[in-house]
Motif scaffolding. Structure first.
Motif, PDB file in Angstrom:
ATOM      1  N   LYS A   1       0.844  -1.199   0.000  1.00 26.61           N
ATOM      2  CA  LYS A   1       0.000   0.000   0.000  1.00 26.61           C
ATOM      3  C   LYS A   1       0.884   1.257   0.000  1.00 26.61           C
ATOM      4  CE  LYS A   1      -4.010   1.812   2.536  1.00 26.61           C
ATOM      5  NZ  LYS A   1      -3.565   3.042   3.149  1.00 26.61           N
ATOM      6  N   GLU A   2       1.909   1.235   0.847  1.00 30.79           N
ATOM      7  CA  GLU A   2       2.776   2.410   0.943  1.00 30.79           C
ATOM      8  C   GLU A   2       3.564   2.624  -0.351  1.00 30.79           C
ATOM      9  OE1 GLU A   2       6.249   4.302   3.759  1.00 30.79           O
ATOM     10  OE2 GLU A   2       5.013   2.715   4.592  1.00 30.79           O
ATOM     11  N   VAL A   3       4.057   1.530  -0.920  1.00 33.65           N
ATOM     12  CA  VAL A   3       4.810   1.643  -2.180  1.00 33.65           C
ATOM     13  C   VAL A   3       3.889   2.160  -3.292  1.00 33.65           C
ATOM     14  CG1 VAL A   3       6.031   0.346  -3.970  1.00 33.65           C
ATOM     15  CG2 VAL A   3       6.494  -0.132  -1.579  1.00 33.65           C
TER      16      VAL A   3
ATOM     17  N   VAL B   1       2.020   9.201  -5.965  1.00 34.23           N
ATOM     18  CA  VAL B   1       2.474  10.589  -5.776  1.00 34.23           C
ATOM     19  C   VAL B   1       3.352  11.012  -6.949  1.00 34.23           C
ATOM     20  CG1 VAL B   1       4.015  12.066  -4.391  1.00 34.23           C
ATOM     21  CG2 VAL B   1       2.341  10.610  -3.255  1.00 34.23           C
ATOM     22  N   ILE B   2       4.295  10.141  -7.291  1.00 37.25           N
ATOM     23  CA  ILE B   2       5.218  10.454  -8.389  1.00 37.25           C
ATOM     24  C   ILE B   2       4.466  10.545  -9.722  1.00 37.25           C
ATOM     25  CG2 ILE B   2       7.270   9.634  -9.660  1.00 37.25           C
ATOM     26  CD1 ILE B   2       7.893  10.516  -6.776  1.00 37.25           C
ATOM     27  N   GLU B   3       3.500   9.645  -9.913  1.00 35.50           N
ATOM     28  CA  GLU B   3       2.714   9.659 -11.154  1.00 35.50           C
ATOM     29  C   GLU B   3       1.899  10.938 -11.287  1.00 35.50           C
ATOM     30  OE1 GLU B   3       1.979   6.573 -13.618  1.00 35.50           O
ATOM     31  OE2 GLU B   3       4.059   6.980 -13.115  1.00 35.50           O
TER      32      GLU B   3
ATOM     33  N   LEU C   1      11.201  10.788 -11.535  1.00 31.20           N
ATOM     34  CA  LEU C   1      11.251  10.189 -10.198  1.00 31.20           C
ATOM     35  C   LEU C   1      11.611  11.205  -9.115  1.00 31.20           C
ATOM     36  CD1 LEU C   1      13.081   6.839 -11.029  1.00 31.20           C
ATOM     37  CD2 LEU C   1      10.752   7.038 -10.147  1.00 31.20           C
ATOM     38  N   TYR C   2      12.475  12.144  -9.461  1.00 30.47           N
ATOM     39  CA  TYR C   2      13.032  13.009  -8.411  1.00 30.47           C
ATOM     40  C   TYR C   2      12.575  14.462  -8.442  1.00 30.47           C
ATOM     41  CZ  TYR C   2      15.681   9.498  -6.094  1.00 30.47           C
ATOM     42  OH  TYR C   2      16.008   8.396  -5.337  1.00 30.47           O
ATOM     43  N   HIS C   3      11.646  14.768  -9.318  1.00 31.81           N
ATOM     44  CA  HIS C   3      11.154  16.146  -9.384  1.00 31.81           C
ATOM     45  C   HIS C   3      10.668  16.620  -8.008  1.00 31.81           C
ATOM     46  CE1 HIS C   3       7.909  19.088 -11.170  1.00 31.81           C
ATOM     47  NE2 HIS C   3       8.637  19.645 -10.234  1.00 31.81           N
ATOM     48  N   HIS C   4       9.801  15.844  -7.416  1.00 35.08           N
ATOM     49  CA  HIS C   4       9.215  16.252  -6.132  1.00 35.08           C
ATOM     50  C   HIS C   4      10.288  16.371  -5.043  1.00 35.08           C
ATOM     51  CE1 HIS C   4       6.176  16.953  -3.203  1.00 35.08           C
ATOM     52  NE2 HIS C   4       6.459  15.873  -2.510  1.00 35.08           N
ATOM     53  N   ALA C   5      11.201  15.420  -4.998  1.00 35.18           N
ATOM     54  CA  ALA C   5      12.250  15.443  -3.965  1.00 35.18           C
ATOM     55  C   ALA C   5      13.162  16.664  -4.147  1.00 35.18           C
ATOM     56  CB  ALA C   5      13.064  14.150  -4.021  1.00 35.18           C
ATOM     57  N   ILE C   6      13.512  16.972  -5.394  1.00 37.99           N
ATOM     58  CA  ILE C   6      14.372  18.143  -5.639  1.00 37.99           C
ATOM     59  C   ILE C   6      13.616  19.422  -5.268  1.00 37.99           C
ATOM     60  CG2 ILE C   6      15.658  19.455  -7.384  1.00 37.99           C
ATOM     61  CD1 ILE C   6      15.954  16.806  -8.955  1.00 37.99           C
TER      62      ILE C   6
ATOM     63  N   ALA D   1       9.418   8.666  -0.930  1.00 38.31           N
ATOM     64  CA  ALA D   1       8.482   8.363  -2.023  1.00 38.31           C
ATOM     65  C   ALA D   1       9.239   8.120  -3.323  1.00 38.31           C
ATOM     66  CB  ALA D   1       7.488   9.516  -2.196  1.00 38.31           C
ATOM     67  N   ALA D   2      10.263   8.942  -3.575  1.00 40.82           N
ATOM     68  CA  ALA D   2      11.039   8.776  -4.811  1.00 40.82           C
ATOM     69  C   ALA D   2      11.727   7.415  -4.833  1.00 40.82           C
ATOM     70  CB  ALA D   2      12.071   9.893  -4.938  1.00 40.82           C
ATOM     71  N   LEU D   3      12.263   7.034  -3.688  1.00 43.40           N
ATOM     72  CA  LEU D   3      12.982   5.759  -3.625  1.00 43.40           C
ATOM     73  C   LEU D   3      12.030   4.578  -3.831  1.00 43.40           C
ATOM     74  CD1 LEU D   3      15.847   4.587  -3.101  1.00 43.40           C
ATOM     75  CD2 LEU D   3      15.086   4.167  -0.773  1.00 43.40           C
ATOM     76  N   LEU D   4      10.888   4.625  -3.162  1.00 39.28           N
ATOM     77  CA  LEU D   4       9.921   3.531  -3.309  1.00 39.28           C
ATOM     78  C   LEU D   4       9.403   3.472  -4.744  1.00 39.28           C
ATOM     79  CD1 LEU D   4       7.884   3.849   0.029  1.00 39.28           C
ATOM     80  CD2 LEU D   4       9.701   2.221  -0.524  1.00 39.28           C
ATOM     81  N   ALA D   5       9.168   4.644  -5.318  1.00 41.35           N
ATOM     82  CA  ALA D   5       8.692   4.670  -6.700  1.00 41.35           C
ATOM     83  C   ALA D   5       9.760   4.143  -7.651  1.00 41.35           C
ATOM     84  CB  ALA D   5       8.287   6.096  -7.087  1.00 41.35           C
ATOM     85  N   MET D   6      11.013   4.456  -7.344  1.00 39.07           N
ATOM     86  CA  MET D   6      12.102   3.953  -8.175  1.00 39.07           C
ATOM     87  C   MET D   6      12.189   2.430  -8.099  1.00 39.07           C
ATOM     88  SD  MET D   6      16.188   4.495  -7.978  1.00 39.07           S
ATOM     89  CE  MET D   6      16.067   6.217  -7.675  1.00 39.07           C
TER      90      MET D   6
END
Lengths: 62, 220
Positions: A28-30, A36-38, B35-40, B142-147
């Motif tokens: 769920k967290e992943v 969020v990124i999408e 992937l890193y827009h938000h983190a930057i 979030a960036a890492l998990l998305a990656m």
């Protein structure tokens, strides 16, 4: 008292192994992070900066 | 666990922006930026606040983000997983690009009075209680998990990932997904399980372990 490991802690330190419920919590967290990124990727700001970078890359400023 | 899959020679984290031969791949900036827009963005805001800039013009922020992404690909200051965490590397790079931008602004700008710290000090110093640090940690997390999920996407067949996306990211019911894709219900569970096991395998890689530790420590 030792702090309890979160499911995500246990993904990275899988001893003891995750229970099915914890596995579900990790997914769920992943999935939320991915969402969020999408969403960010679909934003007008993202498009604007992306175009800016592309333009500068093409112009050889990179 | 790791014996269940072929060994991944290098994680996506250590390959970001690089081709299979290890040289910089200029076409790969899009993936890095996605992937890193938000983190930057959060990291830049944090750095600006340390310069006493509580309000940053959107255009300036966007320019800084573009600068960071571009310099990630052109700079000799490249990320080496053996030398530190990616998060710290990116924070440092962001701080430097802000220094560059601020240096180009008119000297009359009041905020420039504080621009005397070195980039290293900037990256290491903190303003207490502004809540940005927590946001920054979350953004990098979030960036890492998305990656990691992006890396899984490259390892599994498209249908497996589609099933994961439909059920977990979009929250569709497994039964509905099975009906829509015309597959048996157990295919859905199997696909989600495969994604989970791939995630577990990635989480065991040293680069991801190192980044994960940065979430749980005060070492920012």
């Amino acid at each position: 008292m030792k702090p309890t490991k979160s499911p995500m802690d246990k993904l990275f330190r899988p001893i003891p192994p995750l229970t099915p419920e914890e596995g579900e919590a990790v997914l769920k967290e992943v999935a939320e992070a991915f969402g969020v990124i999408e969403r960010m990727r679909a934003s007008p700001t993202h498009e604007r900066i992306r175009a800016k970078i592309a333009q500068r890359m093409e112009r050889g400023l990179a | 666990m790791r014996d269940a899959f072929p060994e991944t020679p290098r994680s996506l984290l250590s390959q970001l922006g690089r081709g299979s031969d290890g040289t910089l791949d200029h076409g790969a900036w899009r993936q890095f930026f996605d992937l890193y827009h938000h983190a930057i963005w959060v990291s830049a805001l944090d750095a600006f606040r340390r310069f006493r800039w509580n309000r940053v013009p959107e255009e300036l922020l966007e320019e800084v983000i573009a600068d960071v992404v571009i310099s990630f690909f052109k700079s000799d200051f490249t990320y080496d997983p053996n030398r530190g965490r990616f998060r710290n590397f990116l924070r440092q790079l962001t701080a430097w690009r802000i220094m560059d931008r601020l240096g180009k602004l008119p000297k009359a700008t009041e905020s420039l009075e504080t621009v005397e710290e070195t980039a290293e000090e900037l990256a290491d110093s903190r303003l207490p209680g502004d809540g940005v640090e927590a946001r920054e940690k979350e953004a990098f997390r979030a960036a890492l998990l998305a990656m990691m999920l992006e890396e899984v996407r490259q390892q599994v067949d498209p249908q497996t990932f589609l099933i994961f996306e439909m059920t977990k990211v979009r929250g569709e019911k497994p039964e509905a997904v099975a009906a829509r894709l015309k597959v048996k219900r157990n295919i859905i569970d199997g696909a989600v399980h495969r994604v989970f096991r791939r995630l577990q395998a990635l989480a065991a890689l040293p680069e991801y372990q190192k980044e994960f530790q940065s979430w749980n420590s005060d070492d920012v």
